[in-house]
Design a protein around this motif. Structure first.
Motif, mmCIF file in Angstrom:
data_model
loop_
_atom_site.group_PDB
_atom_site.id
_atom_site.type_symbol
_atom_site.label_atom_id
_atom_site.label_comp_id
_atom_site.label_asym_id
_atom_site.label_seq_id
_atom_site.Cartn_x
_atom_site.Cartn_y
_atom_site.Cartn_z
ATOM 1 N N UNK A 289 3.728 23.176 0.621
ATOM 2 C CA UNK A 289 5.103 23.641 0.731
ATOM 3 C C UNK A 289 5.292 24.935 -0.048
ATOM 4 N N UNK A 290 6.188 25.802 0.404
ATOM 5 C CA UNK A 290 6.457 27.032 -0.354
ATOM 6 C C UNK A 290 7.118 26.715 -1.680
ATOM 7 N N UNK A 291 7.018 27.636 -2.624
ATOM 8 C CA UNK A 291 7.570 27.401 -3.959
ATOM 9 C C UNK A 291 9.068 27.172 -3.926
ATOM 10 N N UNK A 292 9.730 27.715 -2.901
ATOM 11 C CA UNK A 292 11.178 27.584 -2.798
ATOM 12 C C UNK A 292 11.614 26.197 -2.345
ATOM 13 N N UNK A 293 10.658 25.371 -1.977
ATOM 14 C CA UNK A 293 10.968 24.055 -1.410
ATOM 15 C C UNK A 293 10.398 22.958 -2.303
ATOM 16 N N UNK A 294 11.228 21.995 -2.655
ATOM 17 C CA UNK A 294 10.793 20.855 -3.455
ATOM 18 C C UNK A 294 10.565 19.655 -2.540
ATOM 19 N N UNK A 295 9.402 19.022 -2.672
ATOM 20 C CA UNK A 295 9.033 17.896 -1.819
ATOM 21 C C UNK A 295 8.417 16.784 -2.639
ATOM 22 N N UNK A 296 8.612 15.558 -2.161
ATOM 23 C CA UNK A 296 7.882 14.422 -2.712
ATOM 24 C C UNK A 296 7.390 13.561 -1.557
ATOM 25 N N UNK A 297 6.255 12.899 -1.760
ATOM 26 C CA UNK A 297 5.784 11.923 -0.781
ATOM 27 C C UNK A 297 6.371 10.573 -1.172
ATOM 28 N N UNK A 298 7.209 10.035 -0.309
ATOM 29 C CA UNK A 298 7.843 8.745 -0.585
ATOM 30 C C UNK A 298 6.889 7.588 -0.311
ATOM 31 N N UNK A 299 6.057 7.737 0.708
ATOM 32 C CA UNK A 299 5.150 6.662 1.080
ATOM 33 C C UNK A 299 4.118 7.185 2.060
ATOM 34 N N UNK A 300 2.948 6.588 2.052
ATOM 35 C CA UNK A 300 1.962 6.837 3.098
ATOM 36 C C UNK A 300 1.221 5.527 3.341
ATOM 37 N N UNK A 301 1.087 5.164 4.599
ATOM 38 C CA UNK A 301 0.497 3.883 4.978
ATOM 39 C C UNK A 301 -0.560 4.077 6.043
ATOM 40 N N UNK A 302 -1.554 3.234 6.006
ATOM 41 C CA UNK A 302 -2.551 3.211 7.074
ATOM 42 C C UNK A 302 -1.962 2.436 8.237
ATOM 43 N N UNK A 303 -2.084 3.000 9.420
ATOM 44 C CA UNK A 303 -1.487 2.420 10.617
ATOM 45 C C UNK A 303 -2.594 1.844 11.489
ATOM 46 N N UNK A 304 -2.633 0.502 11.587
ATOM 47 C CA UNK A 304 -3.656 -0.124 12.399
ATOM 48 C C UNK A 304 -4.093 -1.449 11.808
ATOM 49 N N UNK A 305 -5.137 -2.069 12.363
ATOM 50 C CA UNK A 305 -5.636 -3.341 11.833
ATOM 51 C C UNK A 305 -6.144 -3.186 10.397
ATOM 52 N N UNK A 306 -6.005 -4.234 9.603
ATOM 53 C CA UNK A 306 -6.493 -4.181 8.220
ATOM 54 C C UNK A 306 -7.909 -4.739 8.104
ATOM 55 N N UNK A 307 -8.719 -4.380 9.099
ATOM 56 C CA UNK A 307 -10.135 -4.728 9.133
ATOM 57 C C UNK A 307 -10.924 -3.544 9.667
ATOM 58 N N UNK A 308 -12.190 -3.446 9.256
ATOM 59 C CA UNK A 308 -13.077 -2.374 9.715
ATOM 60 C C UNK A 308 -14.398 -2.975 10.190
ATOM 61 N N UNK A 336 -4.590 5.177 12.080
ATOM 62 C CA UNK A 336 -3.825 6.387 11.823
ATOM 63 C C UNK A 336 -3.190 6.360 10.445
ATOM 64 N N UNK A 337 -2.334 7.335 10.211
ATOM 65 C CA UNK A 337 -1.582 7.439 8.963
ATOM 66 C C UNK A 337 -0.135 7.754 9.281
ATOM 67 N N UNK A 338 0.771 7.153 8.529
ATOM 68 C CA UNK A 338 2.179 7.486 8.623
ATOM 69 C C UNK A 338 2.663 7.889 7.237
#
Length: 345
Positions: A289-308, A336-338
């Protein structure tokens, strides 16, 4: 006069609160040849997007089979379900946006399966300006297979490389670095222009943040500690790996996205190296993000089965990773990722 002054103070104090914080979500998803490898896969893609309602979707393995425009078809079917999205014709990778597209660019053209990259410009309802990139990088010369005793070109069993340098020489035969350098050149301009940059895609290469000393003897890494070059280029240029930002420890949170278990598919079609533990994190969302913009990541989750898939068997993923489990049919061999991001005034 006293009453007027008090009113003026109230106005001055409350004006900043009229500007809203905005929350944006982005889904990154390799859909394995448009879900065609799985019975009911296309409908599952539609159903999941309707459920998750991401603001942006970065797809990998868009194929436009039978000279059809996959994204146009998807947009029509989403509209029938009450979800409006915008896109532009693309191949191999592609982007959906809930906001009208102001500009579309090909950053790295698809050629002989050496990957692709596209960009759109959009402005959100709160007037935040975005450059959204999708990527599906070269799947050839995948040297992380070499460290497991499989060729990264034809995925046949082979001798292990003798050193990290030899491994990286094999890796450098791909065009992944070329694509990422194109991205860096363009994305740096976007950030300088005040745009928030988000890129999602299947990079077909692990991250240097994962192949560290603590994991050197896990997952058939066979002692290799590798500064994988795509992630190295991204990190050196200030682009943040969203998953590792939230979960910095690759031992506690390996975050595997490939190969994903899938009960709808014969397991022999879910792994390239049947005798190996090839579990990896090769799907990513990066941001800057540009310096003029403040951002935070609220959450990130793996999208799909919980097995490999591990050596042609199903292995549960770590309980520390957060998952959005599928509704029903899973249309792909990747997870995927959300990500959800807040942007402050």
């Amino acid at each position: 006069m006293r009453i007027i002054r008090l009113l003026m103070i109230c106005v001055i104090v409350t004006i900043p609160f009229l500007v809203k914080t905005e929350t944006i979500s982005m889904l990154q998803w390799n859909i394995w040849q448009e879900g065609t490898m799985v019975k009911g896969g296309y409908d599952a893609i539609v159903n999941e997007i309707v459920r998750l309602q991401p603001d942006f979707v970065a797809f990998s393995e868009v194929r436009n089979y039978n000279d059809t425009d996959f994204l146009a078809r998807l947009i029509d079917d989403l509209k029938l379900r009450g979800r409006t999205y915008y896109s532009h014709y693309s191949y191999d990778s592609g982007i959906l946006s809930r906001f009208p597209i102001e500009q579309f660019d090909t950053i790295f053209p698809h050629k002989q399966d050496h990957g692709s990259m596209y960009r759109i410009y959009v402005t959100s309802p709160e007037n935040n300006r975005f450059a959204i990139y999708s990527a599906h990088l070269d799947y050839q010369n995948c040297a992380y297979y070499e460290s497991r005793g499989y060729s990264g070109v034809d995925w046949k069993e082979c001798e292990l490389p003798e050193s990290v340098d030899e491994l990286l020489m094999k890796n450098d035969l791909s065009m992944r670095d070329d694509a990422i350098k194109c991205f860096i050149r363009e994305a740096n301009k976007d950030v300088s222009d005040g745009r928030i940059v988000l890129i999602g895609g299947d990079f077909n290469e692990p991250s240097m943040l994962d192949w560290i000393d603590e994991n050197a003897d896990k997952y058939d890494h066979n002692g290799f500690i590798v500064p994988w070059t795509v992630s190295k280029i991204m990190l050196e240029n200030g682009y943040v790996d969203a998953f590792r930002k939230v979960y910095p420890d690759p031992v506690l949170n390996p975050g595997f996205t490939y190969p994903s278990a899938n009960s709808s598919v014969d397991i022999s079609k879910l792994t390239w190296a049947p005798k190996s533990d090839e579990r990896e994190r090769i799907d990513f969302i990066y941001f800057k993000n540009p310096e003029s913009c403040k951002m935070t990541i609220d959450d990130i989750m793996i999208f799909g089965p919980n097995e490999s898939v591990k050596r042609s068997t199903i292995e549960p993923d770590t309980p520390n990773d957060k998952f959005i489990l599928p509704l029903n049919i899973w249309p792909t061999d990747h997870k995927g990722l959300l990500v959800k991001i807040s942007i402050f005034p």
